[in-house]
Every structure is written in structure tokens, then in C-alpha cells.
Design a protein around this motif. Structure first.
Motif, PDB file in Angstrom:
ATOM      1  N   ALA A   1       1.034  -0.942  -0.345  1.00 52.29           N
ATOM      2  CA  ALA A   1      -0.009  -0.282   0.016  1.00 52.29           C
ATOM      3  C   ALA A   1       0.547   0.665  -0.318  1.00 52.29           C
ATOM      4  O   ALA A   1       0.007   2.493  -1.062  1.00 52.29           O
TER       5      ALA A   1
ATOM      6  N   ILE B   1       2.199   1.781  -3.411  1.00 47.88           N
ATOM      7  CA  ILE B   1       1.159   2.139  -4.164  1.00 47.88           C
ATOM      8  C   ILE B   1       0.767   3.889  -4.182  1.00 47.88           C
ATOM      9  O   ILE B   1       1.113   4.813  -4.940  1.00 47.88           O
ATOM     10  N   LEU B   2       0.568   4.228  -3.243  1.00 47.86           N
ATOM     11  CA  LEU B   2      -0.149   5.509  -2.320  1.00 47.86           C
ATOM     12  C   LEU B   2       1.162   5.973  -2.888  1.00 47.86           C
ATOM     13  O   LEU B   2       0.497   7.692  -3.745  1.00 47.86           O
TER      14      LEU B   2
ATOM     15  N   MET C   1       0.916   6.653   5.061  1.00 49.53           N
ATOM     16  CA  MET C   1       0.657   4.718   4.926  1.00 49.53           C
ATOM     17  C   MET C   1       2.806   4.503   4.836  1.00 49.53           C
ATOM     18  O   MET C   1       2.788   2.516   5.028  1.00 49.53           O
TER      19      MET C   1
ATOM     20  N   ALA D   1      -3.511  -5.582  -0.991  1.00 48.97           N
ATOM     21  CA  ALA D   1      -2.966  -4.512  -0.385  1.00 48.97           C
ATOM     22  C   ALA D   1      -4.330  -3.561  -1.608  1.00 48.97           C
ATOM     23  O   ALA D   1      -4.484  -2.436  -0.749  1.00 48.97           O
ATOM     24  N   LEU D   2      -4.296  -3.321  -2.441  1.00 48.96           N
ATOM     25  CA  LEU D   2      -5.677  -2.806  -2.967  1.00 48.96           C
ATOM     26  C   LEU D   2      -6.621  -3.159  -2.336  1.00 48.96           C
ATOM     27  O   LEU D   2      -8.278  -2.110  -2.066  1.00 48.96           O
TER      28      LEU D   2
ATOM     29  N   VAL E   1      -5.558   0.058   0.025  1.00 46.50           N
ATOM     30  CA  VAL E   1      -5.326   1.167  -0.200  1.00 46.50           C
ATOM     31  C   VAL E   1      -7.392   1.687  -0.867  1.00 46.50           C
ATOM     32  O   VAL E   1      -7.640   3.156  -0.665  1.00 46.50           O
TER      33      VAL E   1
ATOM     34  N   SER F   1      -9.221   5.078   0.933  1.00 45.19           N
ATOM     35  CA  SER F   1      -9.098   6.295   0.029  1.00 45.19           C
ATOM     36  C   SER F   1     -10.079   6.781   0.486  1.00 45.19           C
ATOM     37  O   SER F   1     -10.617   8.188   0.209  1.00 45.19           O
TER      38      SER F   1
END
Length: 308
Positions: free
Chosen positions: A53, A56-57, A183, A214-215, A219, A223
Motif C-alpha cells: 500500500a 502504491i500510494l 502509509m 493491498a488494493l 488502498v 482512500s
């Protein structure tokens, strides 16, 4: 005046839908994570989700292009620590207690926020939700594992902090920039707790599964929660989270084959009623303020009128 109220009501509805979608992603992610725990352990799964995460972020939000004040960085750092505690505590809890019970116990955190910060009818809905949580957990049976209960309650404390800090961070920073700071802090904190022993259990397949998890969590749901808390009070959001134990129980039944007791079903009804009530009483008044900005200029966001 009428148009302002209609816009605020629409914002609350959008915030509620974001919260619902977030809760669904959370519970699906948790159910899927339990299967991977046999390979990495619960702490290892939590660490892998947070690490992915963070990557990705950071890649999406590119926080180096944003301007952060010292206070904002402090809020994001605390949010990261709360996120790590919430994630690790919950994964340890579901090792020994079922998904619905763990979610109900951890929900005591946002429920406490709803009771403390709620006004008028908001507090009554929180009490209805509390009665539903009692039905879901059935503490009079005393059958739940004590260690699992303690981990879930520790996660509840972190979840309460997460709700409060997420709203502050979301109001201070445009988009999901706050998560691009919090994160990585959460991933670093989890690394310090879990230690390097989990690294040897990694392979390409585990890493790919971890990316997908994680998505699902954190994540997408985190969000959505950050955006929802721009449109709702923390009291209403905390009460609306009462639907999460009910969603957890349904996911536990369908995916993990955890059959609920009759009292738990009654608890589901109560928390759903409380969740509906929360969405009707929890709009935030639009108050434009100047906050942290990116390189293109200042951002005007909505602050919590209750904080004045």
C-alpha cells in the motif's frame, strides 16, 4: 438556503456510499488475508499489505510534489502509527476469534468517537449501535478467546485515533496526499514490529497475492474513507461504521462458513438501523478554509463545523 442544504445532503449521501464501499472492501480483504496467514502469519500478512500500500500510494500521489507544514506531517505520522496498530491488532485478533466478533469489538473505537462527539440524535443512534454490538459479541457467554478480545480492543483504540486523524489529514491535504505519508509510516512501524523473519517466506506468488490484497485493504477503502470524512462528521462516520460488523458476519458466513447465533442476527438488525439513522443526521456544514497546498496553488477544502 434550500440549495445549500440540498448540496450538503447530497454530500452526505455520497460520503455514505463511499463508507459502504470501503467497508465491503475491508471485509473481503480481511477474509482473503486469513488464507495467506497460514504462510506468513497474521503479522506477516499485515506487514505485506501495508508495504504494498505504501508503494502504491507514493507512486500515485507523489508526495514530494506537495507542500506539508510541520503540523500536517505530524498528523500524517500519527495517522500512520494508528493505521499500523489497527491493522496488526485486527489480524492478531482474527487468529482466535471469528471475523464478525473481531469487527464488532474493534468497532468500539469509532463508536466511542460517535458517542463523545455526537450531538442530539447522533448519540442516540450510537447507543442503538452499542446494543447491536452486544448482540453480535454476546459477552455473557464468555466463549471468546481473551487474547483475541484484547487484540481487537487494542485495534479499537487505534481505529478511534484513525477516524479522528483521517478527517484532520484529509482536510489539510488535497486528494490522497495524506495517505502517501501515513502509509509509509505504517509500513515502517509494522516492519519494526514484525521483524525480518518474514522476508524469507516471500516468493513471487506471495508478493503478487499481497499486491492484490493491498488494493482491497488498505488502498481502496482508506482512500474512500478519507474522502468520505470530508463530507461527514466524525460522529456520523463512527456510527455508520456500525455496519461493518454486520458486513463482516455476512462475509464470514459466506466465505469462512462462520454461522452466527440468533442474538448476533438481532445485533445485525440494530446496527443497520443505527447506520441508517447516522446517515440522516451526520452531514458536515460547508466551511471553506485554506489548507496545505500543492505546487499549482492553494487548495480550498471543507472543514468540520463542529470543530469551531
Amino acid at each position: 438556503m434550500t440549495s445549500t442544504r440540498a448540496a450538503a445532503g447530497k454530500g452526505t449521501g455520497i460520503g455514505s456510499m463511499m463508507a459502504f464501499a470501503s467497508m465491503g472492501c475491508v471485509q473481503l480483504g480481511l477474509a482473503a488475508s486469513i488464507g495467506l496467514a497460514g504462510t506468513l502469519g497474521s503479522e506477516g500478512v499485515a506487514w505485506l499489505r501495508l508495504a504494498w500500500a505504501a508503494l502504491i500510494l507514493v507512486a500515485i500521489a507523489r508526495p514530494w510534489r506537495l507542500r506539508f507544514t510541520r503540523a500536517t506531517l505530524g498528523i500524517c505520522t500519527l495517522l500512520g502509527l494508528a493505521t499500523a496498530g489497527m491493522t496488526l491488532g485486527f489480524m492478531k485478533a482474527v487468529e482466535t476469534i471469528d471475523l464478525g466478533t473481531a469487527s464488532a469489538l474493534e468497532f468500539m473505537g469509532p463508536l466511542a468517537v460517535a458517542i463523545i462527539q455526537g450531538r442530539g440524535a447522533g448519540r442516540w443512534w450510537a447507543l442503538v449501535a452499542a446494543a447491536g454490538v452486544l448482540g453480535l459479541t454476546e459477552p455473557w457467554h464468555g466463549a471468546a478467546d481473551s487474547a483475541g478480545v484484547l487484540f481487537a480492543l487494542g485495534g479499537a483504540v487505534c481505529w478511534a485515533g484513525y477516524v479522528l486523524l483521517t478527517q484532520r489529514a484529509g482536510d489539510a491535504i488535497d486528494g490522497i496526499g495524506a495517505l502517501a505519508i501515513s502509509m509509509p509510516v505504517a509500513a515502517l512501524a509494522a516492519t519494526l514490529v514484525v521483524g525480518p523473519e518474514v522476508f524469507g517466506r516471500m516468493d513471487v506468488q506471495v508478493l503478487a497475492i499481497g499486491f492484490a490484497l493491498a488494493l482491497l485493504l488498505p488502498v481502496i477503502p482508506f482512500s474512500l474513507e478519507l474522502l468520505a470524512l470530508r463530507r461527514m462528521t466524525t460522529a456520523a462516520f463512527g456510527t455508520l461504521m456500525c455496519l461493518e460488523p454486520a458486513i463482516a458476519m455476512v462475509v464470514g458466513l459466506l466465505i469462512l462458513h462462520q454461522v452466527p447465533r440468533p442474538a448476533a442476527i438481532a445485533g445485525i438488525v440494530l446496527v443497520i438501523i443505527a447506520g441508517i439513522g447516522a446517515t440522516r443526521t451526520g452531514r458536515r456544514e460547508p466551511v471553506p478554509v485554506q489548507a496545505a497546498s500543492n505546487e499549482s496553488g492553494p487548495v480550498c477544502i471543507v472543514a468540520d463545523a463542529d470543530a469551531r
